[in-house]
Design a protein around this motif. Structure first.
Motif, PDB file in Angstrom:
ATOM      1  N   PRO A 290       7.312   2.019  -0.445  1.00  0.00           N
ATOM      2  CA  PRO A 290       5.989   2.397   0.061  1.00  0.00           C
ATOM      3  C   PRO A 290       5.671   3.861  -0.246  1.00  0.00           C
TER       4      PRO A 290
ATOM      5  N   ARG B  95       5.410   4.436  -9.824  1.00  0.00           N
ATOM      6  CA  ARG B  95       5.185   2.997  -9.993  1.00  0.00           C
ATOM      7  C   ARG B  95       5.668   2.475 -11.349  1.00  0.00           C
TER       8      ARG B  95
ATOM      9  N   TYR C  93      -5.319   3.647  -4.296  1.00  0.00           N
ATOM     10  CA  TYR C  93      -4.965   2.251  -4.019  1.00  0.00           C
ATOM     11  C   TYR C  93      -4.819   1.441  -5.309  1.00  0.00           C
TER      12      TYR C  93
ATOM     13  N   CYS D  97      -0.807   2.930  -4.275  1.00  0.00           N
ATOM     14  CA  CYS D  97      -0.602   3.585  -2.987  1.00  0.00           C
ATOM     15  C   CYS D  97      -0.528   2.522  -1.880  1.00  0.00           C
ATOM     16  N   THR D  98       0.389   2.681  -0.942  1.00  0.00           N
ATOM     17  CA  THR D  98       0.533   1.744   0.169  1.00  0.00           C
ATOM     18  C   THR D  98      -0.448   2.067   1.292  1.00  0.00           C
TER      19      THR D  98
ATOM     20  N   THR E 287       9.626  -2.710   5.742  1.00  0.00           N
ATOM     21  CA  THR E 287      10.268  -2.462   4.442  1.00  0.00           C
ATOM     22  C   THR E 287      11.675  -1.904   4.525  1.00  0.00           C
TER      23      THR E 287
ATOM     24  N   VAL F  87      10.749   5.581   1.988  1.00  0.00           N
ATOM     25  CA  VAL F  87       9.295   5.767   1.919  1.00  0.00           C
ATOM     26  C   VAL F  87       9.032   7.109   1.235  1.00  0.00           C
TER      27      VAL F  87
ATOM     28  N   ILE G 137       2.922   6.724   0.756  1.00  0.00           N
ATOM     29  CA  ILE G 137       1.848   7.133   1.655  1.00  0.00           C
ATOM     30  C   ILE G 137       1.260   8.414   1.088  1.00  0.00           C
TER      31      ILE G 137
ATOM     32  N   ILE H 222       4.934   0.175   8.201  1.00  0.00           N
ATOM     33  CA  ILE H 222       5.554   0.181   6.878  1.00  0.00           C
ATOM     34  C   ILE H 222       7.072   0.254   6.989  1.00  0.00           C
TER      35      ILE H 222
END
Length: 93
Positions: free
Chosen positions: A44, A35, A61, A65-66, A90, A15, A46, A86
């Motif tokens: 993920p 990304r 978002y 963004c998760t 995941t 994460v 955060i 999360i």
């Protein structure tokens, strides 16, 4: 710059915590880099900030963004519950 060393699957984080504001670089730009790097697309992310601007949250978002929270408004439960979810959904093993 995202290091090529991270492309090895065993080096990838489970994460990513990302602040919206960094000295010298904007968190949404970092998010876009994350990304766009294929091995990290499913990790993920955060995001957190002290900003309460709805437009910043929407941008985060839209860029992948998760979960997003405002640090000054978030209680422990509001931040740990999504994180637990999360990680549970995941992270293997």
């Amino acid at each position: 710059q995202i290091s090529a060393d991270l492309s090895q699957e065993n080096m990838l984080p489970d994460v990513i915590f990302l602040d919206l504001y960094f000295p010298g670089e904007y968190g949404l730009e970092i998010l876009e880099k994350i990304r766009s790097f294929e091995p990290m697309k499913a990790i993920p992310v955060i995001m957190m900030t002290i900003s309460h601007e709805q437009k910043e949250i929407i941008k985060a978002y839209k860029r992948g963004c998760t979960f997003f929270f405002c640090k000054s408004e978030s209680t422990r439960k509001e931040t740990t519950t999504p994180l637990k979810f999360i990680l549970r959904t995941t992270v293997s093993g």
